[in-house]
Write a protein that holds these residues in place. Sequence first.
Motif, PDB file in Angstrom:
ATOM      1  N   GLY A 305       0.804  -1.216   0.000  1.00  0.00           N
ATOM      2  CA  GLY A 305       0.000   0.000   0.000  1.00  0.00           C
ATOM      3  C   GLY A 305       0.836   1.265   0.000  1.00  0.00           C
ATOM      4  N   ILE A 306       2.064   1.147   0.494  1.00  0.00           N
ATOM      5  CA  ILE A 306       2.983   2.299   0.479  1.00  0.00           C
ATOM      6  C   ILE A 306       3.646   2.437  -0.879  1.00  0.00           C
ATOM      7  N   VAL A 307       4.158   1.317  -1.413  1.00  0.00           N
ATOM      8  CA  VAL A 307       4.975   1.397  -2.619  1.00  0.00           C
ATOM      9  C   VAL A 307       4.155   1.771  -3.851  1.00  0.00           C
ATOM     10  N   VAL A 308       2.856   1.413  -3.885  1.00  0.00           N
ATOM     11  CA  VAL A 308       2.054   1.763  -5.061  1.00  0.00           C
ATOM     12  C   VAL A 308       1.741   3.256  -5.125  1.00  0.00           C
ATOM     13  N   ARG A 309       2.055   3.985  -4.066  1.00  0.00           N
ATOM     14  CA  ARG A 309       1.888   5.443  -4.083  1.00  0.00           C
ATOM     15  C   ARG A 309       3.132   6.155  -4.607  1.00  0.00           C
ATOM     16  N   LYS A 310       4.159   5.376  -4.957  1.00  0.00           N
ATOM     17  CA  LYS A 310       5.401   5.953  -5.454  1.00  0.00           C
ATOM     18  C   LYS A 310       5.540   5.637  -6.939  1.00  0.00           C
ATOM     19  N   LEU A 311       6.116   6.559  -7.683  1.00  0.00           N
ATOM     20  CA  LEU A 311       6.311   6.362  -9.109  1.00  0.00           C
ATOM     21  C   LEU A 311       7.550   5.512  -9.368  1.00  0.00           C
ATOM     22  N   GLY A 312       7.457   4.647 -10.377  1.00  0.00           N
ATOM     23  CA  GLY A 312       8.607   3.848 -10.774  1.00  0.00           C
ATOM     24  C   GLY A 312       8.860   2.675  -9.848  1.00  0.00           C
TER      25      GLY A 312
END
Length: 332
Positions: A305-312
Motif C-alpha cells: 500500500g505504500i509502494v504503489v503510491r510511489k512512481l517507478g
Amino acid sequence: MVDLLQHLPNFNDQNILVIGDMIADEFITGQPERISREAPVLILEQDEEEILPGGGCNAANNVASLAGNVYLAGVIGDDMVGQKLNTKLNNLGLKTEGLIVDESRPTSVKTRILAGGDQMVKQQVVRVDKLETHAIDKEIEERLIDYVEEIIDQLDAILLSDYGNGVFTTNLKKRVIALANKYNKIITVDSRYNLLTFKGITIATPNKEEAEKAVGFQLDTPDKIEKAGWKLKEKLEADAILITLGGEGMQLFTKEEMIHISASNYTEVFDVTGAGDTVIATLVLSLASGASLEEAMKLANHAAGIVVRKLGVATVTKEELSTVIQGEDNDE
C-alpha cells in the motif's frame, strides 16, 4: 495492530539470500526539443541516465530498504551495464559476492526513455528490453549452488525471484530447495512464468495472472480463487500460498485455513511497478523475524500500500511501514 509492530525491530537481524534474475533498470530522461525531420518522432536532449536495481535485484533492494541483511546470488554480464549495476548494489549495502560474471551473456537490461520539461513530471515514451532468457551453463549453475552451500548456515531465509531469464535451471531449483529444507530455512518464491516447477517450499506469492496461468482457469469468482489457492498449495507441496489480487486484496492459504484481507490504501494507487517485489521482500523478512503467516501477510499488504503510491520501481522503509501501521491503529 501493535502485534505487527513488534516484529519490525527484528528485521535488522535477519540474513536473507536473494537468488534471482538480475536485471538493470536503465532510465534515460530528456527534454523535448523538436519533431525530427527523419520521422514523426520527438527529439530529446538527454538530461540524465541512471541504472537502478530491477528483477531479482529489486526484491533484494526491498529487503535491504527494510533493514534486512541481503546476500545476493545471480548472473550479470561482463559489460558496462553490469559494472554499473554491481556498483549500485554495493552502494546500497548488499553483499554481492554471489553475483557471477558470465562473459557469454550480456547483463539483462530494461531501458526506459522518459521525456518532460523542467516543471513537469517525466513521462515514459518508450521501453526497450534486452533480456537474455537462455539457461545458464552448467559451470555457472554449479558456482551458484556452491555459493548457497557456503553461506547456508548464516541464513535465516531464502527468496527465489524468477523473472524467466535463465537462472533457475531444473537442477538449481531442486538443489537449492533441498538445501533450504535440509537446514530448515524459510524459502519463498516469486515466479513469473514457471511457478509449478518450485516444489517443497515454504510459501509462494503469485499475483492473479500468475496464479491463473499456473492452474489453467480464470480467477473471476471467490470460489475459483479458493479452488486455485488450494490447488497451488497441493501441487507445490508448500506450507502456504499467498495470492495477491491487486485492488481486491490478498488471500492466504495455510495448512489450517484460508484468510482474505482487503488491499491497503488502494484508493491512492499511482504505480504498481515492482509491488510484487515489495510484497515478497516484506513477507520473507516478517517470517524470518517470527511473524505468523497471517501477520506476515498483513505486513506485506501494508508495504504494498505504500509502494504503489510511489512512481517507478520503488522500495519501502521500516519507518514508513511503522508509521502506516500506527496510523491504522489510531483510526480503529
